[in-house]
Design a protein around this motif. Structure first.
Motif, PDB file in Angstrom:
ATOM      1  N   GLY A 176      49.194   2.919  16.263  1.00 33.20           N
ATOM      2  CA  GLY A 176      50.416   2.845  15.473  1.00 33.20           C
ATOM      3  C   GLY A 176      51.567   2.296  16.286  1.00 33.20           C
ATOM      4  N   VAL A 177      51.738   2.837  17.501  1.00 32.95           N
ATOM      5  CA  VAL A 177      52.845   2.396  18.350  1.00 32.95           C
ATOM      6  C   VAL A 177      52.750   0.890  18.597  1.00 32.95           C
ATOM      7  N   LEU A 178      51.498   0.410  18.820  1.00 37.09           N
ATOM      8  CA  LEU A 178      51.322  -1.018  19.103  1.00 37.09           C
ATOM      9  C   LEU A 178      51.504  -1.880  17.861  1.00 37.09           C
ATOM     10  N   SER A 179      50.868  -1.448  16.744  1.00 34.45           N
ATOM     11  CA  SER A 179      50.786  -2.380  15.619  1.00 34.45           C
ATOM     12  C   SER A 179      52.060  -2.438  14.796  1.00 34.45           C
ATOM     13  N   ILE A 180      52.863  -1.368  14.772  1.00 30.53           N
ATOM     14  CA  ILE A 180      54.073  -1.485  13.953  1.00 30.53           C
ATOM     15  C   ILE A 180      55.131  -2.355  14.632  1.00 30.53           C
ATOM     16  N   ARG A 181      54.806  -2.859  15.823  1.00 31.69           N
ATOM     17  CA  ARG A 181      55.735  -3.805  16.440  1.00 31.69           C
ATOM     18  C   ARG A 181      55.692  -5.159  15.746  1.00 31.69           C
ATOM     19  N   ARG A 182      54.653  -5.409  14.944  1.00 32.46           N
ATOM     20  CA  ARG A 182      54.579  -6.656  14.184  1.00 32.46           C
ATOM     21  C   ARG A 182      54.501  -6.350  12.697  1.00 32.46           C
ATOM     22  N   GLN A 183      54.979  -7.301  11.876  1.00 31.84           N
ATOM     23  CA  GLN A 183      55.017  -7.040  10.439  1.00 31.84           C
ATOM     24  C   GLN A 183      54.005  -7.872   9.655  1.00 31.84           C
ATOM     25  N   GLY A 184      53.796  -7.458   8.419  1.00 32.27           N
ATOM     26  CA  GLY A 184      53.044  -8.237   7.437  1.00 32.27           C
ATOM     27  C   GLY A 184      51.675  -8.628   7.919  1.00 32.27           C
ATOM     28  N   ILE A 185      51.467  -9.950   7.918  1.00 34.21           N
ATOM     29  CA  ILE A 185      50.160 -10.489   8.224  1.00 34.21           C
ATOM     30  C   ILE A 185      49.766 -10.212   9.666  1.00 34.21           C
ATOM     31  N   TYR A 186      50.744 -10.221  10.576  1.00 32.38           N
ATOM     32  CA  TYR A 186      50.437  -9.931  11.976  1.00 32.38           C
ATOM     33  C   TYR A 186      49.960  -8.497  12.134  1.00 32.38           C
ATOM     34  N   PHE A 187      50.542  -7.589  11.348  1.00 31.64           N
ATOM     35  CA  PHE A 187      50.123  -6.190  11.402  1.00 31.64           C
ATOM     36  C   PHE A 187      48.632  -6.079  11.099  1.00 31.64           C
ATOM     37  N   ALA A 188      48.188  -6.801  10.060  1.00 33.39           N
ATOM     38  CA  ALA A 188      46.771  -6.783   9.691  1.00 33.39           C
ATOM     39  C   ALA A 188      45.916  -7.315  10.837  1.00 33.39           C
ATOM     40  N   MET A 189      46.374  -8.406  11.463  1.00 33.11           N
ATOM     41  CA  MET A 189      45.570  -9.003  12.531  1.00 33.11           C
ATOM     42  C   MET A 189      45.527  -8.095  13.762  1.00 33.11           C
ATOM     43  N   VAL A 190      46.649  -7.459  14.084  1.00 33.58           N
ATOM     44  CA  VAL A 190      46.686  -6.580  15.257  1.00 33.58           C
ATOM     45  C   VAL A 190      45.742  -5.397  15.053  1.00 33.58           C
ATOM     46  N   THR A 191      45.802  -4.768  13.863  1.00 34.33           N
ATOM     47  CA  THR A 191      44.931  -3.616  13.632  1.00 34.33           C
ATOM     48  C   THR A 191      43.461  -4.036  13.667  1.00 34.33           C
ATOM     49  N   LEU A 192      43.169  -5.206  13.120  1.00 32.10           N
ATOM     50  CA  LEU A 192      41.785  -5.699  13.148  1.00 32.10           C
ATOM     51  C   LEU A 192      41.310  -5.886  14.586  1.00 32.10           C
ATOM     52  N   ALA A 193      42.165  -6.505  15.411  1.00 28.20           N
ATOM     53  CA  ALA A 193      41.786  -6.767  16.797  1.00 28.20           C
ATOM     54  C   ALA A 193      41.626  -5.457  17.571  1.00 28.20           C
ATOM     55  N   LEU A 194      42.520  -4.496  17.338  1.00 27.08           N
ATOM     56  CA  LEU A 194      42.409  -3.213  18.043  1.00 27.08           C
ATOM     57  C   LEU A 194      41.115  -2.487  17.647  1.00 27.08           C
ATOM     58  N   ALA A 195      40.768  -2.576  16.341  1.00 32.99           N
ATOM     59  CA  ALA A 195      39.539  -1.925  15.891  1.00 32.99           C
ATOM     60  C   ALA A 195      38.321  -2.595  16.509  1.00 32.99           C
ATOM     61  N   GLN A 196      38.386  -3.913  16.681  1.00 35.74           N
ATOM     62  CA  GLN A 196      37.274  -4.628  17.314  1.00 35.74           C
ATOM     63  C   GLN A 196      37.145  -4.203  18.780  1.00 35.74           C
ATOM     64  N   LEU A 197      38.286  -3.990  19.413  1.00 35.98           N
ATOM     65  CA  LEU A 197      38.282  -3.475  20.789  1.00 35.98           C
ATOM     66  C   LEU A 197      37.531  -2.142  20.841  1.00 35.98           C
ATOM     67  N   MET A 198      37.848  -1.248  19.876  1.00 37.04           N
ATOM     68  CA  MET A 198      37.168   0.047  19.825  1.00 37.04           C
ATOM     69  C   MET A 198      35.676  -0.137  19.571  1.00 37.04           C
ATOM     70  N   PHE A 199      35.328  -1.137  18.748  1.00 39.13           N
ATOM     71  CA  PHE A 199      33.915  -1.412  18.474  1.00 39.13           C
ATOM     72  C   PHE A 199      33.174  -1.697  19.778  1.00 39.13           C
ATOM     73  N   PHE A 200      33.758  -2.534  20.630  1.00 38.60           N
ATOM     74  CA  PHE A 200      33.122  -2.849  21.910  1.00 38.60           C
ATOM     75  C   PHE A 200      33.104  -1.623  22.823  1.00 38.60           C
ATOM     76  N   VAL A 201      34.166  -0.814  22.776  1.00 40.05           N
ATOM     77  CA  VAL A 201      34.185   0.414  23.570  1.00 40.05           C
ATOM     78  C   VAL A 201      33.021   1.316  23.146  1.00 40.05           C
ATOM     79  N   PHE A 202      32.808   1.432  21.819  1.00 41.24           N
ATOM     80  CA  PHE A 202      31.722   2.288  21.330  1.00 41.24           C
ATOM     81  C   PHE A 202      30.357   1.748  21.743  1.00 41.24           C
ATOM     82  N   ILE A 203      30.197   0.405  21.730  1.00 42.02           N
ATOM     83  CA  ILE A 203      28.904  -0.177  22.130  1.00 42.02           C
ATOM     84  C   ILE A 203      28.615   0.154  23.586  1.00 42.02           C
ATOM     85  N   GLN A 204      29.648   0.070  24.430  1.00 40.23           N
ATOM     86  CA  GLN A 204      29.414   0.167  25.864  1.00 40.23           C
ATOM     87  C   GLN A 204      29.495   1.591  26.411  1.00 40.23           C
TER      88      GLN A 204
END
Lengths: 330, 295
Positions: free
Chosen positions: A116-144
């Motif tokens: 939340g702290v990271l993603s609300i720094r950007r609005q609208g479409i960027y917010f969607a992209m930031v949350t997607l990228a952060l979730a993908q980061l977590m995906f790789f964390v879970f794999i490894q």
């Protein structure tokens, strides 16, 4: 004559208001009764799946429907809750399921604060992209990470005994526990939406600069909404892990973030009941398709529903029904 | 053997080249996203799927129609770009007046449809596309071995990026595009056919993705899922760079590719995640992005 009419008006309004409240309470009561008798009619495991996804979708909808924030990374919270609960319950046999679920929810809440702290720094479409990228980061964390079982996931998570003495091994007992959790989550969202806090969220959604000019600390409101949403998504994931006794990468994949958007959109963004209906429909559709020869076409079907919803069905089923109701009965 | 920070020179340079090649793809794709975003204000979630369609079109064109690599490099972007124009004309235009998040959701649905259909037709395992003969083999530069095809991809991608930059910054059509980005209503009032310009722009952005797909076909296994995971990384690149400037998109793309390549050398466990970590860092220090203007 007119004078008495004017004098009567407030009581008429109050009466109408009372009647509306009564109707709403009766409606909720009917839904709860339906939820209580449902496992005698349908297969409880299937119902529990719907309830878990319904809670997930309601949590997501709090953010999109009431704060206007489109998160494309809610799978991360679902998976964090699920993995934490699964890992704890599998490694510490003495732990009761409710403690496991609370721990999973807390982890998801913590992650929600960070995201939340990271993603609300950007609005609208960027917010969607930031949350997607952060979730993908977590995906790789879970794999490894060693504790998630990598590609295999966690299996054989024990359901255990609720509070140490109610066995959840039977699907009926499990169902009522899940139903109680769902009601708790739904009530929390309902209270949040109708509280002054919820009103400010809606104001931010409608006109952010104006909310700022009125002196509201917009970022703080958004962050709190984000964290509540993440926590409830984590609660849904934790509960799901206990029900199905497994946690896997499917929950962390971006497809999952897309599915919860679809459930909310199909049912009705910004309506309280929409996400429940959407979750029920999407889960049923997946269930039906997976047993038909069209089993491999699920994601194409979901894509088609997405396109149709966006093009011509934007307020969703509950939204459209509400519009029809208001047009004809008021 | 020469060592760089404890790593053999050849390994270091090899990963650096790989990183640059990946970076070239990031640059091409984020450029396409930026061009589309500029005028349409939507994030094209189908961009990864359109990149994948480009690779598949090259593969199938070769298999069934005998279209060779060079012809594919020209034809495929035109065909897939044309398909993109149809998508814009008949789908995106109908929701252009709404909140731009709907554009994101619509293109996300399209990505699911494209990807799901191809998974059903061809499976997920991926097929190989032969490198054209002229570009097989490599050059021994003394300090490293440079595969010719990688060098070619780098040159072709950069040439395409520069071509795009030239089109947008130095031609009349590009001037219309930039003006439309600033204020499309005013452009319409001046008699420019803005809807046509929007269709062409979307088609051009999609064509760029398809061009990248053809370039990637001999390099990576051609599979229906090749686009989606790449697209998420490109989103992170876009967040890092901001979508405001064309040169910014190119530089950020290449830079992130290099950073990723070097991470593979020194700390391979983090190679998948390093771009996301850079994104977090940028969000904390410079929320608008390195080249962003947004407040």
């Amino acid at each position: 004559m007119t004078e008495s009419h004017v004098l009567k008006a407030p009581s008429v309004v109050a009466k109408r208001q009372r009647r509306a409240n009564l109707r709403r309470n009766a409606f909720y009561l009917a839904l709860i009764v339906l939820g209580l008798v449902a496992p005698f009619i349908a297969y409880p495991v299937f119902l529990m799946k719907i309830l878990c996804f319904a809670l997930f979708a309601c949590a997501f909808n709090l953010l999109l429907g009431y704060a206007g924030l489109l998160s494309f990374g809610h799978a991360a919270f679902l998976a964090t809750g699920g993995y934490t609960t699964g890992y704890l319950l599998a490694s510490y046999p003495g732990l009761t399921p409710e403690l496991g679920i609370i721990a999973g929810t807390l982890m998801a809440t913590l992650l929600g604060v960070l995201f939340g702290v990271l993603s609300i720094r950007r609005q609208g479409i960027y917010f969607a992209m930031v949350t997607l990228a952060l979730a993908q980061l977590m995906f790789f964390v879970f794999i490894q990470s060693p504790f998630t079982g990598g590609e295999d996931g966690l299996h054989g998570v024990p359901r255990g005994e609720l509070l140490g003495f109610i066995s959840l091994r039977s699907n009926m007992a499990m169902y009522y526990f899940v139903f109680a959790i769902f009601l708790f989550g739904y009530a929390l969202i309902q209270r949040t939406v109708h509280s002054p806090f919820g009103q400010v969220l809606k104001a931010i959604r409608e006109n952010e600069p104006r909310a700022i000019s009125l002196g509201y600390n917009v970022d703080a409101y958004k962050l709190v909404a984000f964290v509540i949403s993440a926590a409830l998504a984590g609660l849904a994931g934790s509960t799901k892990t206990v029900v199905f006794q497994l946690a896997s990468l499917t929950d962390a994949h971006w497809h999952m973030s897309g599915e919860v958007i679809l459930m909310t959109l199909l049912g009705g963004v910004g309506t309280l009941l929409g996400p429940i209906m959407g979750a029920g429909l999407v889960v049923s559709l997946q269930h039906i398709l997976s047993q038909s020869p069209l089993g491999n076409w699920v994601s194409v079907m979901l894509g088609l529903i997405f396109v149709v919803c966006v093009l011509s069905f934007r307020s969703g089923i509950v939204g459209e029904l509400g519009a029809i109701y208001r047009k004809n009965f008021k | 053997m020469t060592m760089i920070f404890g790593v053999p020179m050849a390994v270091f340079m090899g990963q650096l080249t790989l990183g640059l090649v990946n970076g070239a793809f990031y640059a091409l794709l984020s450029l396409g996203l930026a061009v589309i975003f500029g005028l349409l204000k939507i994030v094209n979630f189908a961009h990864g799927a359109q990149y994948m369609l480009g690779a598949f079109a090259a593969l199938l064109g070769f298999r069934y129609l005998g279209i060779n690599y060079w012809l594919a490099l020209v034809l495929v972007p035109l065909v897939i770009g044309g398909l993109g124009m149809l998508v814009e004309r008949f789908l995106l235009r109908r929701i252009a007046h709404l909140d731009h998040l709907y554009g994101l959701l619509l293109t996300f649905g399209l990505a699911l449809i494209f990807e799901g259909t191809l998974v059903n037709l061809f499976g997920v395992s991926g097929a190989r596309y032969a490198t054209p003969e002229v570009l097989q083999g490599g050059l021994n530069l003394g300090f490293m071995f440079l595969p010719t095809y990688r060098a070619w991809v780098l040159v072709a991608a950069l040439a395409m990026c520069l071509f795009t930059w030239f089109m947008i910054e130095r031609t009349r059509l590009g001037a219309y595009l930039r003006a439309g980005t600033e204020n499309s209503q005013l452009m319409q009032a001046f008699g420019v056919n803005v809807p046509l310009l929007i269709t062409l722009t979307y088609g051009f952005g999609v064509g760029l993705a398809a061009f990248a797909g053809v370039l990637a076909a001999p390099l990576y296994p051609v599979s229906p899922t090749m686009g989606s995971s790449l697209l998420i990384v490109v989103f992170a690149v876009v967040v890092i760079g901001g979508m405001g400037s064309i040169l910014g998109a190119i530089l950020t793309g290449l830079g992130m590719g290099v950073i990723e390549g070097l991470t593979k050398v020194y700390y391979p466990e983090a190679a998948n995640t390093v771009i996301f970590l850079v994104m977090i860092l940028v969000l904390m220090l410079r929320p608008a992005g390195l080249f962003g203007k947004e407040a």
